[in-house]
Design an enzyme around this catalytic site. Structure first.
Site, short mmCIF file in Angstrom:
data_model
loop_
_atom_site.label_atom_id
_atom_site.label_comp_id
_atom_site.label_asym_id
_atom_site.label_seq_id
_atom_site.Cartn_x
_atom_site.Cartn_y
_atom_site.Cartn_z
CB CYS B 252 -0.93 0.01 1.22
SG CYS B 252 -2.24 -1.23 1.11
CB CYS B 451 11.71 7.19 -9.79
SG CYS B 451 12.93 6.18 -8.95
#
Lengths: 114, 498
Positions: B252, B451
């Site tokens: 998650c 990133c």
């Protein structure tokens, strides 16, 4: 034409629906639902089965290059369930299942978050 | 201003402390009242078996009739079901996004003993979905924080805190004392451990998971027959005999999660638990041939942006060669406890890519020195490609960076640049995802890829070099080591961390 019905539906192309969920849709252009039409007979005269479908999907529908996120050792990778008309494919003969017109094939990747 | 702030903080702290004290007093009062009632009335054991008219006339406390009345008048529960709930002992593994709502409903429903096991502490990023935890409890053990909320909700149940992560050595001893297990965890290794232990100890298992906009739910090992008994429900290994490759598992934290999605799954776990606990006994259980599973084994798939929201899939029954629940089982309580069933090895670890050499990477600090945000006369034109997805790029991004999500890059066909490796031929084979001015063969301006954490950026750098975009080394293409997390640590402490 009208009298070919006895020859079986094998002579007509086989339209099916293929769905991807659990994140697998990300490998297929972020589209969950795809309409696919398979040939009635393959070159060797056999009917298309799930094995054929897997290859077909990789060659024609898969956008992502990470093929091993979908296929490993010529089968779906561990952690993906294949559902044939809402039943686990293991109830239907797994990759040897021959596709029928109107079949709904769902590929579900297991989730682990919680 | 400073002293006013301090006063406010001090007052807030005092209020919090006083509220905690008040809650404690209320709890003590409730316990004392309950003790007073049971002193004038028979003991707990007699309460449960007073159909014979012995002892007290009513099996529940007056307050319990009121508290549970709304569910007791539903025929599937009834008084009988309520008494089963009160004598049930349920263990929730994980007190997070699934465990919180599940525990909340089980406590509300009057499950007599609720155990929670979790070694984590509450973080701010948990609060949007882990509904038992309060802002003031950040830093506290999740199980303590959860039980604090559950006690306020319902003081009757016995709550047991296991402040540890589930381990193979410890799992059997903990599971033993419970009737039903809820898998509210977040990783495959623990899921296999939970299922194996539940099967070997004969406990039904309610398993759920969630990610982004989707959730999955299964009731496993139900009914919980002995290994080799084919009439028992399938286990996690029957459905998933082999674990997924570790790098296909998304958490998650990395993939994201909508609170109500995981909440719905936790609530459904509580519902399935109540159904299992209150299910009527199957008559003629002596006749094994008629004692079939109550519901066919199913997988429920929740998808927030699909219609219908939930679809149900028929699952297989027990696997004839299952490593745990078949006659050929190789996993036993001993192999679990001794560690010879190695779950970490079985599920593997994601190999974080270290694809690039040191000369292909640059630290956030060094990047900032080379290319300061306020350009000086000497600073060189360059390109920063941020390969996070659009949603993350929209939250925060570096000045002048361009967004090309890694999924776009990896979904472009192989053909794009393969023939382009001859000198000067790249222009004709520029991949469609790269803006043409960046790809121009005349330009040798450096390209930096960034990133979130510095993993995807390496994959993209490698890919760009494979496409020949570095002009055989004439053009620098590298990544920012450690991604935007390092940028926050080394350059800009105000950078939002999400």
């Amino acid at each position: 034409m009208a009298n070919t019905s006895n020859a079986g539906q094998g002579d007509f192309p086989i339209p099916i629906t293929v769905e991807f969920t659990g994140g697998l849709e990300l490998l297929f252009g972020n589209e969950r639902k795809h309409k696919v039409v398979l040939p009635a007979r393959l070159e060797d005269g056999s009917k298309p089965n799930i094995s054929y479908l897997l290859k077909y999907l990789v060659d024609n529908l898969m956008k992502d290059q990470r093929i091993d996120m979908f296929i490993m050792e010529d089968n779906v990778r561990p952690g993906i369930l294949v559902l044939i008309n809402d039943a686990d494919w293991e109830l239907e003969g797994e990759e040897t299942y021959e596709l029928q017109q109107g079949d709904n094939i769902v590929f579900v990747s297991t989730l682990h978050g919680g | 201003m400073g002293s006013l702030d301090e006063t406010c903080a001090s007052l807030r702290a005092q209020i919090t402390a006083t509220e905690a004290q008040l809650a404690g007093l209320k709890r003590d009062l409730a316990n004392a009242e309950q003790a007073a009632q049971s002193e004038t009335a028979p003991t707990v054991e007699i309460q449960q078996e007073d159909q014979n008219g012995e002892g007290r006339r009513w099996p529940l406390l007056p307050e319990e009739y009121k508290r549970y009345g709304r569910q007791m008048i539903v025929s599937q529960v009834g008084l009988k079901g309520q008494l089963k709930l009160r004598s049930a002992k349920v263990l929730l593994v994980g007190a997070g996004g699934l465990g919180c709502p599940a525990a909340q409903y089980l406590a509300g429903a009057g499950v007599g003993t609720i155990g929670l096991i979790d070694g984590d502490t509450v973080e701010v990023s948990n609060l949007h979905r882990q509904v038992l935890h309060r802002t003031k409890n950040v830093g506290k053990y999740k199980v303590d924080s959860a039980i604090e909320s559950l006690r306020e909700l319902n003081p009757h149940p016995t709550y047991i805190a296991h402040r540890t992560h589930l381990t193979p050595e410890g799992a059997p001893a903990i599971f033993q004392d419970y009737d039903l297990i809820l898998d509210c965890t977040d990783n495959p290794a623990t899921r296999y451990l939970i299922s194996d232990t539940a099967v070997l100890l004969g406990k039904p298992l309610v398993s759920a998971s969630a990610l982004r906009t989707e959730g999955q739910l299964m009731v496993l090992n139900n009914p919980p027959r002995a290994p080799s008994d084919k009439t028992g429900g399938p286990c996690y290994r029957c459905v998933f005999p082999k674990p997924p490759p570790a790098d296909s598992v998304v958490s998650c934290a990395d993939g994201g999660i909508i609170g109500p999605v995981v909440g719905a799954m936790g609530v459904l776990q509580a519902l399935e638990a109540i159904k299992v606990i209150t299910a009527p006994e199957i008559d003629g259980s002596s006749d094994a041939s008629t004692a079939r599973p109550r519901d066919p084994p199913s997988l429920h798939i929740f998808s927030a942006y699909s219609s219908p929201l939930v679809r149900t899939i028929r699952l297989r029954s027990r696997r004839a060669n299952c490593a745990v629940c078949s006659a050929d089982a190789t996993v036993t309580l001993d192999t679990i406890k001794s560690g010879s069933m190695d779950y970490a090895f079985f599920c593997g670890a994601a190999n974080l890519p270290s694809l690039l050499g040191p000369d292909e990477r640059i630290s956030a600090l060094e990047y900032n020195q080379r290319h300061p945000i306020v350009p000086s006369a000497s600073s060189q034109p360059h390109t920063v490609i941020d390969v996070r997805d659009e949603a993350q790029f929209g939250i925060c991004s570096l000045e002048n960076s361009i967004n090309i999500p890694i999924s776009n890059i990896l979904s472009s066909g192989y053909s794009a640049g393969l023939q382009g490796t001859d000198n000067g031929q790249q222009a004709a084979n520029v991949p469609s995802w790269l803006p043409s001015e960046v790809a121009s063969p005349e330009s040798t301006n450096p390209i930096y890829v960034v990133c979130r954490l510095g993993n995807d950026s390496q994959i993209v750098v490698k890919k760009m070099k494979e496409l020949g975009l570095d002009q055989n080394g004439k053009r620098f293409i590298g990544d920012i080591r450690g991604g935007l997390r390092s940028w926050k640590e080394q350059v800009d402490s105000s950078w939002p961390e999400y």
